[in-house]
Motif scaffolding. Structure first.
Motif, mmCIF file in Angstrom:
data_model
loop_
_atom_site.group_PDB
_atom_site.id
_atom_site.type_symbol
_atom_site.label_atom_id
_atom_site.label_comp_id
_atom_site.label_asym_id
_atom_site.label_seq_id
_atom_site.Cartn_x
_atom_site.Cartn_y
_atom_site.Cartn_z
ATOM 1 N N PRO A 200 141.326 -26.002 69.065
ATOM 2 C CA PRO A 200 141.527 -27.451 69.135
ATOM 3 C C PRO A 200 142.236 -27.935 70.400
ATOM 4 C CG PRO A 200 143.178 -26.466 67.732
ATOM 5 C CD PRO A 200 142.306 -25.341 68.198
ATOM 6 N N PHE A 201 142.478 -27.039 71.333
ATOM 7 C CA PHE A 201 143.146 -27.446 72.571
ATOM 8 C C PHE A 201 142.146 -27.509 73.724
ATOM 9 C CE2 PHE A 201 146.490 -25.442 69.990
ATOM 10 C CZ PHE A 201 147.399 -26.490 69.926
ATOM 11 N N ILE A 202 141.782 -26.345 74.267
ATOM 12 C CA ILE A 202 140.932 -26.374 75.459
ATOM 13 C C ILE A 202 139.431 -26.458 75.152
ATOM 14 C CG2 ILE A 202 142.673 -25.326 76.945
ATOM 15 C CD1 ILE A 202 141.443 -22.669 76.643
ATOM 16 N N THR A 279 148.010 -32.038 61.759
ATOM 17 C CA THR A 279 147.436 -33.386 61.712
ATOM 18 C C THR A 279 146.474 -33.656 62.864
ATOM 19 O OG1 THR A 279 149.388 -34.116 60.534
ATOM 20 C CG2 THR A 279 148.065 -35.831 61.591
ATOM 21 N N PHE A 280 146.831 -33.230 64.065
ATOM 22 C CA PHE A 280 145.938 -33.528 65.202
ATOM 23 C C PHE A 280 144.614 -32.764 65.079
ATOM 24 C CE2 PHE A 280 145.684 -30.014 68.325
ATOM 25 C CZ PHE A 280 146.613 -29.136 67.789
ATOM 26 N N VAL A 281 144.615 -31.635 64.373
ATOM 27 C CA VAL A 281 143.369 -30.885 64.162
ATOM 28 C C VAL A 281 142.496 -31.605 63.125
ATOM 29 C CG1 VAL A 281 142.358 -28.690 63.415
ATOM 30 C CG2 VAL A 281 144.427 -28.696 64.830
ATOM 31 N N LYS A 282 143.142 -32.074 62.048
ATOM 32 C CA LYS A 282 142.398 -32.878 61.060
ATOM 33 C C LYS A 282 141.768 -34.097 61.727
ATOM 34 C CE LYS A 282 145.340 -32.054 57.052
ATOM 35 N NZ LYS A 282 145.801 -32.703 55.817
ATOM 36 N N ASP A 283 142.533 -34.704 62.633
ATOM 37 C CA ASP A 283 142.003 -35.895 63.309
ATOM 38 C C ASP A 283 140.757 -35.554 64.133
ATOM 39 O OD1 ASP A 283 144.015 -37.372 62.201
ATOM 40 O OD2 ASP A 283 145.255 -37.453 64.009
ATOM 41 N N HIS B 69 158.534 -29.289 68.958
ATOM 42 C CA HIS B 69 159.623 -30.179 68.542
ATOM 43 C C HIS B 69 159.476 -30.650 67.093
ATOM 44 C CE1 HIS B 69 160.298 -30.710 73.043
ATOM 45 N NE2 HIS B 69 161.346 -30.080 72.553
ATOM 46 N N GLU B 70 158.248 -30.922 66.674
ATOM 47 C CA GLU B 70 158.072 -31.319 65.262
ATOM 48 C C GLU B 70 158.402 -30.151 64.329
ATOM 49 O OE1 GLU B 70 154.379 -33.203 64.246
ATOM 50 O OE2 GLU B 70 154.482 -34.631 65.904
ATOM 51 N N TYR B 265 151.602 -33.064 64.344
ATOM 52 C CA TYR B 265 151.330 -31.684 63.930
ATOM 53 C C TYR B 265 151.761 -31.483 62.474
ATOM 54 C CZ TYR B 265 151.175 -26.533 64.159
ATOM 55 O OH TYR B 265 150.888 -25.208 63.938
ATOM 56 N N TYR B 266 153.040 -31.732 62.218
ATOM 57 C CA TYR B 266 153.637 -31.486 60.902
ATOM 58 C C TYR B 266 153.038 -32.390 59.837
ATOM 59 C CZ TYR B 266 157.215 -31.406 57.245
ATOM 60 O OH TYR B 266 157.873 -31.312 56.042
ATOM 61 N N ASN B 267 152.736 -31.815 58.683
ATOM 62 C CA ASN B 267 152.353 -32.594 57.505
ATOM 63 C C ASN B 267 152.709 -31.751 56.269
ATOM 64 O OD1 ASN B 267 150.123 -30.783 56.958
ATOM 65 N ND2 ASN B 267 148.968 -31.846 58.567
ATOM 66 N N ALA B 268 152.460 -32.272 55.093
ATOM 67 C CA ALA B 268 152.913 -31.585 53.872
ATOM 68 C C ALA B 268 152.231 -30.224 53.699
ATOM 69 C CB ALA B 268 152.669 -32.478 52.654
ATOM 70 N N GLU B 269 150.963 -30.115 54.090
ATOM 71 C CA GLU B 269 150.287 -28.813 53.954
ATOM 72 C C GLU B 269 150.838 -27.797 54.944
ATOM 73 O OE1 GLU B 269 145.959 -29.779 54.319
ATOM 74 O OE2 GLU B 269 146.807 -31.711 53.712
#
Lengths: 287, 287
Positions: A200-202, A279-283, B69-70, B265-269
């Motif tokens: 999910p980065f490069i 979260t950013f991967v889900k997005d 950081h998260e 990044y961080y979420n409940a899962e």
């Protein structure tokens, strides 16, 4: 300071865009050739053991290849109720076949790798990954996987797509929706599937695209992730798919607990935890 | 091929042992100085935005610092029942303080960073991480954290150790058992703690040592992991510790669902999944 012999010999791997990358010191070149399909190099490093590259990109590092190979293999293998017939497309170094063959239920593994030379080089220089090449349950085929798979209908219990990075444009035949449809057709009704789907980065656009294409074909599709230092940026994703089985609800941790072969990364907690996505991967994949 | 201006300017970061590393292209140098404690560099890159390094090692990359950081912040912050008083040791770029201050319950954050120049450089060149430096709830202290913390007994709800890599020998004062004991003493009875504890690949001995030392002091200790491409090998670990609270049993996913600030990044899962450890990592820490 005077360099010792060979101290200036380095491997540089550039990430897409050519503005970053990784480097390793090389102790010794073992093999280098241009095949009909790609350039192969194998070299010895002080830190990662033998390193196998295709077109200058690391495919396999002796010290940590187990992570990628365990994760692409055991997630679908432990969901399949009784995996007997398994197809691997790509995977020429043999690491995925080695992991598949750890499951005693398996009767037939077909590995279809387009480049015969990759398998021959693996046999000669990568004994750790190619160790099952002479296993009578394993059949090595040097053909175009996208054509080869079309002869099978509702035949396999598990299909694993262990391909190289996508190329420009369509991403290569192994990243097309048509190919994923062929995989669907070749699986029996309880069949399960996994494919490498980049990071999910490069490679985030490729991750999104391949995940979406798999989702368009399969009813149940879930992305999962792992720590894979051999592939920059050290994160990798695969996509599990099936005609009905759920990778978490249909998972039985007891099967892992009672497994009689050594695993170094995968375990029952990882099986569940690897589906927790940032979260950013889900997005990226709109989940 | 003629290089365009600056095309040959690269940053090379060597991993321990100096036989591998990563490189980035540099668009522009922004700042470089030797402080009493370390060398600071800040430069602009095409791929990662501004990059901030200490002694040649990447500390912060603008595009993906949010992950580290998260993860160091929200795991303990969401376990603390009502975090009001928070201590950060290290963390000079300000990213951890920024995350802590997303929690409305917080009344007082003390950030004790030994090198005043790190904070000044962050204020000038890293506006994204240092954005809360003028928040009246935040107190910036330029002192040795290991000495500073000794004045507090049962005071803090949350303590976060956001240090640089350990040095030779003891690993620096922020990796000693004596220091972790001071953290324990400075926490109130419901206090929770997190610390960066390196990675299981290139810093595996340090991960083991710091985890074990924290375990020797705290009743409840759990290692967790994340995908952190800014730190080679792209995997990072932190250790959660507390005097009684459990990071999974005492976790309330509703608190995350109702959180009113953006997290990427961080979420409940992830809060639960990040404690699922690969087998080889469990082996390193004997869990």
């Amino acid at each position: 300071m005077k360099l010792k012999p060979g101290e200036h010999i380095w491997f540089n791997e550039y990430n897409p865009g050519n503005t970053s990358g990784v480097f390793y010191k090389i102790n010794k070149f073992l093999h280098s050739e241009q095949t009909k399909y790609q350039r192969i190099d194998v070299f010895e490093t002080p830190e990662f053991g033998r390193v196998f590259t295709l077109d200058g990109l690391t495919m396999t590092r002796e010290v940590d290849e187990f992570i990628y190979h365990e994760m692409i293999t055991h997630i679908p293998m432990f969901i399949s109720k009784n995996p007997k017939k398994v197809l691997i497309i790509g995977g020429g170094d043999g690491g995925t076949a080695r992991e598949v063959l750890k499951h005693d239920s398996v009767e037939e593994v077909i590995m279809c790798e387009i480049d015969e030379r990759v398998m021959e080089v693996a046999r000669e220089y990568l004994p750790t990954t190619s160790k099952e090449f002479d296993n009578p349950k394993l059949k090595l085929i040097a053909e175009d996987g996208a054509k080869f798979i079309k002869q099978y209908k509702k035949y396999f219990d598990v299909i694993i797509i262990d391909s190289t990075d996508p190329t420009e444009g369509e991403g290569g035949i192994l990243f097309t929706e048509e190919f994923y449809q062929s995989c669907y057709d070749a699986l029996n009704d309880e069949g399960v599937f996994s494919a490498e789907t980049e990071d999910p980065f490069i490679h985030k656009d490729w991750m999104k695209l391949s995940y979406n294409r798999i989702s368009n074909v399969f009813k149940n599709t879930k992305l999962y992730m792992g720590f894979v230092p051999q592939y920059p940026p050290g994160t990798w994703s695969w996509t599990f798919a099936s005609k009905g089985l759920d990778p978490i609800k249909d998972f039985d941790p007891l099967k892992v607990k009672n497994f009689n072969k050594e695993l170094k990364y995968y375990n029952a907690e990882i099986h569940v935890g690897c589906f927790s996505l940032p979260t950013f991967v889900k997005d990226i994949i709109n989940k």
